[in-house]
Design an enzyme around this catalytic site. Sequence first.
Site, PDB file in Angstrom:
ATOM      1  CG  MET A   1      -2.006  -1.023   1.217  1.00 35.74           C
ATOM      2  SD  MET A   1      -1.381  -2.686   1.536  1.00 35.74           S
ATOM      3  CE  MET A   1      -1.055  -2.590   3.283  1.00 35.74           C
ATOM      4  CB  CYS A   2       2.165   3.590  -1.554  1.00 28.91           C
ATOM      5  SG  CYS A   2       1.568   3.884  -3.238  1.00 28.91           S
ATOM      6  NE  ARG A   3      -2.850   6.701   0.742  1.00 32.53           N
ATOM      7  CZ  ARG A   3      -4.164   6.573   0.544  1.00 32.53           C
ATOM      8  NH1 ARG A   3      -4.972   7.579   0.828  1.00 32.53           N
ATOM      9  NH2 ARG A   3      -4.656   5.456   0.069  1.00 32.53           N
TER      10      ARG A   3
ATOM     11  CB  VAL B   1       4.956   7.973   1.231  1.00 29.35           C
ATOM     12  CG1 VAL B   1       5.740   9.269   1.141  1.00 29.35           C
ATOM     13  CG2 VAL B   1       3.451   8.259   1.305  1.00 29.35           C
TER      14      VAL B   1
END
EC number: 3.5.1.118
Length: 233
Positions: A1-3, A86
């Site tokens: 997962m990330c942004r 990120v």
Amino acid sequence: MCRHLGWLGAQVAVSSLVLDPPQGLRVQSYAPRRQKHGLMNADGWGVGFFDGAIPRRWRSAAPLWGDTSFHSVAPALRSHCILAAVRSATVGMPIEVSATPPFTDGHWLLAHNGVVDRAVLPAGPAAESVCDSAILAATIFAHGLDALGDTIVKVGAADPNARLNILAANGSRLIATTWGDTLSILRRADGVVLASEPYDDDSGWGDVPDRHLVEVTQKGVTLTALDRAKGPR
């Protein structure tokens, strides 16, 4: 997962998108507001931008909030097309620079927000890492970004639990998918931002519906439902 976040428009400083906003990726690395899976994004960060037609990258396996070297240089990095992320590593995946987005095939930059069973993806030497996101990126590159919609639909059918939010850029286009997680869009006077979540409280932010393909070019923004998508036109 990330942004993740993408920009296409006028030349701007990387810091103006990643570090300066009150809820930018720097803050999202430790306090995301809309993240559905995971609490932090402390397992690395990456920034890609286009120097003319050439994609450049700066990646790290350390948290973004503590990287003073990047913070000092980011205001001097300027581009018309930027992709940054990120990372919150999926359990069992390596925490290393090669597993950190954005990934590249030499023409495109690509980030994946989500998770996918590696067993449904073809193994190949082109992947930058053994992590699921890197193998998915290599699969997308192999099929071509013009087939992104079809690729995501097929992978999603093979792994019903997959979350497949993709963001890609080639210097003249941003392409994104929503499949199980959030994506927002901001149309500014000087360009367009696609982001996992808004970096501020500007009323101009809008949410992209789930299972859609988004394409941003100098001509505008196109949204297509993924059950009808065949990739960017």
